[in-house]
Design a protein around this motif. Structure first.
Motif, PDB file in Angstrom:
ATOM      1  N   ARG A  15       0.816  -1.217   0.000  1.00 36.11           N
ATOM      2  CA  ARG A  15       0.000   0.000   0.000  1.00 36.11           C
ATOM      3  C   ARG A  15       0.845   1.260   0.000  1.00 36.11           C
ATOM      4  O   ARG A  15       0.360   2.335  -0.343  1.00 36.11           O
ATOM      5  CB  ARG A  15      -0.937   0.007   1.210  1.00 36.11           C
ATOM      6  N   VAL A 224      -0.242   3.332   4.959  1.00 34.01           N
ATOM      7  CA  VAL A 224      -0.921   3.957   3.823  1.00 34.01           C
ATOM      8  C   VAL A 224      -0.379   5.373   3.657  1.00 34.01           C
ATOM      9  O   VAL A 224       0.053   6.007   4.627  1.00 34.01           O
ATOM     10  CB  VAL A 224      -2.456   3.987   4.021  1.00 34.01           C
ATOM     11  N   PRO A 225      -0.357   5.898   2.428  1.00 33.80           N
ATOM     12  CA  PRO A 225       0.294   7.185   2.182  1.00 33.80           C
ATOM     13  C   PRO A 225      -0.193   8.334   3.056  1.00 33.80           C
ATOM     14  O   PRO A 225       0.626   9.105   3.567  1.00 33.80           O
ATOM     15  CB  PRO A 225      -0.025   7.447   0.700  1.00 33.80           C
ATOM     16  N   GLU A 226      -1.496   8.465   3.279  1.00 29.80           N
ATOM     17  CA  GLU A 226      -1.969   9.615   4.046  1.00 29.80           C
ATOM     18  C   GLU A 226      -1.425   9.612   5.472  1.00 29.80           C
ATOM     19  O   GLU A 226      -1.030  10.664   6.009  1.00 29.80           O
ATOM     20  CB  GLU A 226      -3.504   9.661   4.053  1.00 29.80           C
ATOM     21  N   ASP A 227      -1.362   8.447   6.105  1.00 34.19           N
ATOM     22  CA  ASP A 227      -0.824   8.365   7.461  1.00 34.19           C
ATOM     23  C   ASP A 227       0.697   8.446   7.467  1.00 34.19           C
ATOM     24  O   ASP A 227       1.294   8.949   8.416  1.00 34.19           O
ATOM     25  CB  ASP A 227      -1.290   7.080   8.141  1.00 34.19           C
ATOM     26  N   TYR A 229       2.427  10.372   5.487  1.00 33.18           N
ATOM     27  CA  TYR A 229       2.712  11.811   5.435  1.00 33.18           C
ATOM     28  C   TYR A 229       2.446  12.476   6.788  1.00 33.18           C
ATOM     29  O   TYR A 229       3.211  13.335   7.239  1.00 33.18           O
ATOM     30  CB  TYR A 229       1.875  12.483   4.344  1.00 33.18           C
ATOM     31  N   LYS A 230       1.384  12.084   7.438  1.00 31.75           N
ATOM     32  CA  LYS A 230       1.063  12.652   8.751  1.00 31.75           C
ATOM     33  C   LYS A 230       2.155  12.320   9.774  1.00 31.75           C
ATOM     34  O   LYS A 230       2.503  13.145  10.624  1.00 31.75           O
ATOM     35  CB  LYS A 230      -0.289  12.121   9.235  1.00 31.75           C
ATOM     36  N   GLN A 232       5.253  12.140   9.388  1.00 29.43           N
ATOM     37  CA  GLN A 232       6.495  12.899   9.215  1.00 29.43           C
ATOM     38  C   GLN A 232       6.665  13.984  10.276  1.00 29.43           C
ATOM     39  O   GLN A 232       7.767  14.212  10.792  1.00 29.43           O
ATOM     40  CB  GLN A 232       6.542  13.536   7.822  1.00 29.43           C
TER      41      GLN A 232
END
Length: 245
Positions: A15, A224-227, A229-230, A232
């Motif tokens: 993912r 997953v990408p959205e989490d 990024y969060k 970071q």
């Protein structure tokens, strides 16, 4: 009370491939450092002295990064699967090398700052075979809801038809466990799912499974990408508060 942690870090990170495709998921860069740096730093700060990493995909990269764990003050060992064993199979494969009667068990892509000492005490007080850290959440599309009795005993696990509570939330699996070694000794050494096969089987067998609620504790899954990024910004700040990184 429990100073041993087993970390599953052998996944392909399917993912997350759209944003991280050059390293295994456990080494995905978060705040300028591999995710495992932060997870091992957390565990060290919470009293973990020994860790085994369950590896598969790109195992050499993770072994080269972690080495013997001296950077974190943790003794690190490794179990490497030759073919995908899933989470339950990977743990069973590694069991002979785990020098502990009970241990924490967690994913190598999840950061959940549970009360480790409190969870260990709870586990021992309940004479539990398996203790599951839980949290409240209003969406069960990506996780496993638990049905829990008043004494915290787990009645069912993973039932998607379980109704929410009066606040529209479920008690869900946080992915951090305390496991009795004896619970795993009779699991077949083959590819087998921890959540979808073994935990429901343990309940059906009448094993003592308990939920350890952890409301208000920081949680994130970078899978997953959205989490990702969060994480970071979140994880370095959280770690600074916890361990002064």
């Amino acid at each position: 009370m429990i100073d041993y942690a087993v970390i599953l870090a052998g996944g392909f990170g399917t993912r997350l491939k759209a944003v991280v495709d050059h390293v295994p998921k456990a080494l995905a860069p978060v705040g300028g450092k591999p995710f495992l740096f932060w997870l091992l730093s957390l565990l060290s700060a919470r009293g973990i002295k020994r860790t085994m990493l369950l590896l598969g995909y790109e195992a050499e990269q993770i072994m080269e990064y972690c080495r013997d764990g001296e950077e974190w003050g943790i003794s690190i060992s490794f179990s490497v699967e030759d073919e995908p064993m899933d989470k339950g199979g990977a743990l069973r494969l590694a069991l002979d090398g785990i020098d502990a009667d009970r241990f924490f068990f967690m994913n190598g892509d999840t950061f959940f700052d549970v009360d480790f000492d409190g969870m260990a005490r709870f586990h021992l007080d309940k004479a539990s075979d398996l203790t599951i850290a839980t949290r409240k959440w209003a969406n069960i599309s990506r996780t496993d809801p638990l049905e829990i009795a008043d004494d915290h005993r787990v009645i069912s696990f993973g039932r998607k038809d379980l109704p929410p509570d009066s606040n529209g939330e479920w008690s869900i699996n946080g992915g951090v466990y305390v496991v009795e070694r004896s619970l795993v000794e009779h699991v077949p050494c083959r590819k087998i799912s921890w959540e979808y096969e073994l935990i429901p089987q343990f309940i059906d067998m009448g094993k003592a499974l308990y939920a350890f609620p952890q409301e208000g504790r920081y949680f994130i899954d970078i899978g997953v990408p959205e989490d990702f990024y969060k994480a970071q910004g979140d994880i370095p700040l959280i770690c600074e508060k916890i361990i002064g990184q």
